[in-house]
Design a protein around this motif. Structure first.
Motif, PDB file in Angstrom:
ATOM      1  N   UNK A 122       0.824  -1.202   0.000  1.00  0.00           N
ATOM      2  CA  UNK A 122       0.000   0.000   0.000  1.00  0.00           C
ATOM      3  C   UNK A 122       0.862   1.258   0.000  1.00  0.00           C
ATOM      4  N   UNK A 126       0.824   4.042  -2.726  1.00  0.00           N
ATOM      5  CA  UNK A 126       0.647   5.425  -2.284  1.00  0.00           C
ATOM      6  C   UNK A 126       1.702   6.345  -2.917  1.00  0.00           C
ATOM      7  N   UNK A 150      -3.546  15.964   0.384  1.00  0.00           N
ATOM      8  CA  UNK A 150      -4.942  15.757   0.763  1.00  0.00           C
ATOM      9  C   UNK A 150      -5.658  14.892  -0.269  1.00  0.00           C
ATOM     10  N   UNK A 151      -5.428  15.222  -1.546  1.00  0.00           N
ATOM     11  CA  UNK A 151      -6.056  14.432  -2.607  1.00  0.00           C
ATOM     12  C   UNK A 151      -5.561  12.993  -2.524  1.00  0.00           C
ATOM     13  N   UNK A 153      -4.572  11.323   0.128  1.00  0.00           N
ATOM     14  CA  UNK A 153      -5.203  10.628   1.257  1.00  0.00           C
ATOM     15  C   UNK A 153      -6.605  10.148   0.873  1.00  0.00           C
ATOM     16  N   UNK A 154      -7.357  11.011   0.179  1.00  0.00           N
ATOM     17  CA  UNK A 154      -8.716  10.624  -0.221  1.00  0.00           C
ATOM     18  C   UNK A 154      -8.697   9.475  -1.224  1.00  0.00           C
ATOM     19  N   UNK A 156      -6.311   7.273  -1.747  1.00  0.00           N
ATOM     20  CA  UNK A 156      -5.845   6.063  -1.055  1.00  0.00           C
ATOM     21  C   UNK A 156      -6.970   5.416  -0.274  1.00  0.00           C
ATOM     22  N   UNK A 157      -7.694   6.263   0.491  1.00  0.00           N
ATOM     23  CA  UNK A 157      -8.765   5.719   1.331  1.00  0.00           C
ATOM     24  C   UNK A 157      -9.837   5.068   0.466  1.00  0.00           C
ATOM     25  N   UNK A 158     -10.177   5.725  -0.646  1.00  0.00           N
ATOM     26  CA  UNK A 158     -11.262   5.176  -1.457  1.00  0.00           C
ATOM     27  C   UNK A 158     -10.833   3.834  -2.081  1.00  0.00           C
ATOM     28  N   UNK A 160      -8.547   1.738  -0.987  1.00  0.00           N
ATOM     29  CA  UNK A 160      -8.457   0.718   0.056  1.00  0.00           C
ATOM     30  C   UNK A 160      -9.848   0.286   0.501  1.00  0.00           C
TER      31      UNK A 160
END
Lengths: 238, 238
Positions: A122, A126, A150-151, A153-154, A156-158, A160
């Motif tokens: 990951x 990333x 910030x973009x 992080x979003x 990555x979260x989506x 994952x």
């Protein structure tokens, strides 16, 4: 088949089988007996190729990493805008999460409390996402005030989250969900001029990838086993 | 302390300890010996309260579900706009993922390949998110063309991804990341009129929650243990 070819094939079938068992049962519960049975070989044959379950896990992660690299390379091949490359890669990942058990198992090990092999796939993924966003920022493609971190992080979260949701229900990790995500995200992420050129549903690269996968019957990094039962992510080298 | 109070307290310490062990090692690797040691009691005492590791897992999930319900109730209390409620709940969840080991362990079991208890906390959380979006749609708060199901899939994926990322690095699941997510998401999700009233960083409800948690030293649904070592998500009933 030459003896050496058979050995290579057995090794690859063991990797596929290990991925399937890790994916289904988690690293801790995976038994070497299940893995060798899945590959249609004896435990002795497994021991000849791999000294431990951990080594099998590391090999699955190496193959998954190769897969990730293959995907990111394919999506940058025709040099689309960096944000389009990101969109395309998430579309390919969504299908690969479903079809490619080696990729799924490799990423899954990273999230498995019982795994301490630490390939950190990951983190590598990333790094790539962050890199694309840096280029996007440099080229003025981001909306005013949006920071690449910030973009990143979003996104990555989506991705994952899609992977985790896809384990519960494939419909939750479909291309349609990815398209809707980008449609909702782009007004806040991309500059107006860039946005007009972006395809939330994926560009030509994704269509080419789909075509390629239909013909190749799936390719997973260095893994090139034909007829690997139950694993749709492997195929003979074209 | 009365004998009955002590029994209640021991039971709750066992639940906290089980949550910590499940969270750290996964369900399969968690040993009853580690769980009883963590609670400072004998294995005999553990067996008196719980007949199996599975029963402990189910109890942790029940407490996590209570926690989720507590969060969603707190966020709807002052009846903000449905999208603001969703924003607030994701902010509270982001802090709770970090602080509340029982919530984390309960959700983690749902994603644990070795767990077959099947509380499906994520499905319940999904039902709540979907409900809020239905109200938002009814009240004309969504941007033109946005379907509640699509928005729900994106919000689910992001929250699940934040939870998974938070396990690797708390900074990846911070309030700041959640704020940036909503800032990027709202232009594509909310109607222009609604958007002007929404606070991506969370409303009064979140501030009230923070205040409450500071005073209460943490509350986890029915779990009300004071001085539960290592678990910041539990506290004595106020």
């Amino acid at each position: 088949m030459a003896k050496q070819d058979r050995a290579v094939r057995t090794r690859q079938e063991l990797i596929c089988s290990a991925a399937e068992v890790f994916d289904r049962r988690g690293f801790m519960s995976a038994s070497l007996a299940d893995i060798s049975t899945g590959a249609g070989v004896s435990t002795g044959a497994l021991n000849f190729h791999f000294s431990s379950k951990k080594e099998l896990g590391e090999t699955v992660q190496a193959a998954a990493e190769e897969s990730l690299r293959y995907i990111t390379t394919a999506c940058t091949e025709s040099r689309p805008a960096p944000l389009q490359t990101l969109i395309d890669a998430t579309h390919v990942l969504a299908t690969q999460f479903e079809e490619n058990v080696v990729l799924r198992a490799g990423l899954g090990l990273d999230n498995d409390a019982a795994w301490d092999g630490g390939a950190e796939l990951w983190l590598k993924w990333r790094g790539w996402v962050r890199g694309m966003l840096t280029i996007a920022e440099y080229e003025g493609n981001l909306a005013p005030g949006v920071l690449p971190d910030d973009a990143c992080a979003t996104i990555m979260a989506i991705v994952m989250g899609l992977e985790t949701l896809g384990r519960k229900d494939h419909a939750l990790c479909s291309r349609r969900v990815v398209t809707r995500f980008w449609k909702m995200m782009l007004p806040g992420l991309a500059s107006e001029e860039t946005r007009a050129k972006l395809e939330a549903g994926g560009s030509e690269s994704v269509a080419r990838w789909d075509e390629h996968m239909r013909n190749a019957d799936g390719v997973v990094g260095r893994l090139t086993v034909k007829g690997c039962t139950g694993c749709t992510g492997c195929a003979e080298e074209p």
